[in-house]
Design a protein around this motif. Sequence first.
Motif, mmCIF file in Angstrom:
data_model
loop_
_atom_site.group_PDB
_atom_site.id
_atom_site.type_symbol
_atom_site.label_atom_id
_atom_site.label_comp_id
_atom_site.label_asym_id
_atom_site.label_seq_id
_atom_site.Cartn_x
_atom_site.Cartn_y
_atom_site.Cartn_z
ATOM 1 N N GLU A 1 35.942 11.679 16.101
ATOM 2 C CA GLU A 1 34.482 11.670 16.172
ATOM 3 C C GLU A 1 34.043 10.317 16.723
ATOM 4 O O GLU A 1 34.666 9.297 16.441
ATOM 5 N N PRO A 2 32.946 10.293 17.500
ATOM 6 C CA PRO A 2 32.487 9.020 18.063
ATOM 7 C C PRO A 2 32.302 7.919 17.014
ATOM 8 O O PRO A 2 32.604 6.765 17.273
ATOM 9 N N GLY A 3 31.841 8.259 15.826
ATOM 10 C CA GLY A 3 31.631 7.261 14.784
ATOM 11 C C GLY A 3 32.921 6.628 14.290
ATOM 12 O O GLY A 3 32.906 5.550 13.705
ATOM 13 N N GLN A 4 34.063 7.296 14.517
ATOM 14 C CA GLN A 4 35.366 6.768 14.107
ATOM 15 C C GLN A 4 35.924 5.785 15.134
ATOM 16 O O GLN A 4 36.874 5.077 14.844
ATOM 17 N N LEU A 5 35.363 5.789 16.330
ATOM 18 C CA LEU A 5 35.941 5.034 17.436
ATOM 19 C C LEU A 5 35.206 3.724 17.673
ATOM 20 O O LEU A 5 33.986 3.707 17.773
ATOM 21 N N ALA A 6 35.967 2.658 17.774
ATOM 22 C CA ALA A 6 35.433 1.390 18.259
ATOM 23 C C ALA A 6 35.874 1.320 19.712
ATOM 24 O O ALA A 6 37.040 1.037 20.012
ATOM 25 N N LEU A 7 34.964 1.658 20.616
ATOM 26 C CA LEU A 7 35.323 1.721 22.028
ATOM 27 C C LEU A 7 35.896 0.390 22.498
ATOM 28 O O LEU A 7 35.403 -0.672 22.139
ATOM 29 N N GLY A 8 36.972 0.480 23.270
ATOM 30 C CA GLY A 8 37.628 -0.702 23.798
ATOM 31 C C GLY A 8 38.635 -1.342 22.858
ATOM 32 O O GLY A 8 39.290 -2.310 23.220
ATOM 33 N N GLN A 9 38.763 -0.804 21.639
ATOM 34 C CA GLN A 9 39.730 -1.333 20.675
ATOM 35 C C GLN A 9 40.770 -0.260 20.350
ATOM 36 O O GLN A 9 40.444 0.917 20.267
ATOM 37 N N ARG A 10 41.998 -0.712 20.141
ATOM 38 C CA ARG A 10 43.072 0.225 19.831
ATOM 39 C C ARG A 10 42.715 1.022 18.569
ATOM 40 O O ARG A 10 42.379 0.446 17.541
#
Length: 157
Positions: free
Chosen positions: A51-60
């Motif tokens: 889910e987008p809320g789980q993702l820190a874009l640009g970070q592993r």
Amino acid sequence: MSGASHTFSFASILAAPPEKVWARVSTLSGVNAEMAPWFRMTGPQGVDHLEPGQLALGQRLFRSWLLLFGVLPLDYDDLTFVRFEPGKGFLERSRMISAKVWEHERTLEPHPEGTLLTDRIRFEPRLPLPGLRGLYSSVFRHRHAQLRRHFGGRLAS
């Protein structure tokens, strides 16, 4: 081959609406169904759907091992998304053992027959390994065949 960037793409028209295709391709179990029986990707226990809320874009996000026949560690992917749009696609820019840069862009677009799913791959290998582009290309050819088998559809021209 080392230092050079390689690209290829595959596109399929799938006989299902984008939201139904996304529901499958945005899960680890769906990705593994695309790669079966040749490969399987690992993930943290209990993580299947992103889910987008789980993702820190640009970070592993996590390290995913690529297992040949589902058991033999062959490579890893430090899974990192720089774009993640539910129902529309993503851009992954990661590092692997075999590639210092691995980019996988997957887009889903509405199509009169269902969904146009396109995968674009760009990678820079770490070592001059002959046949690496052919291997990666074969994996995605197989993945698209599995998607068409599951949803119905055809190769895009």
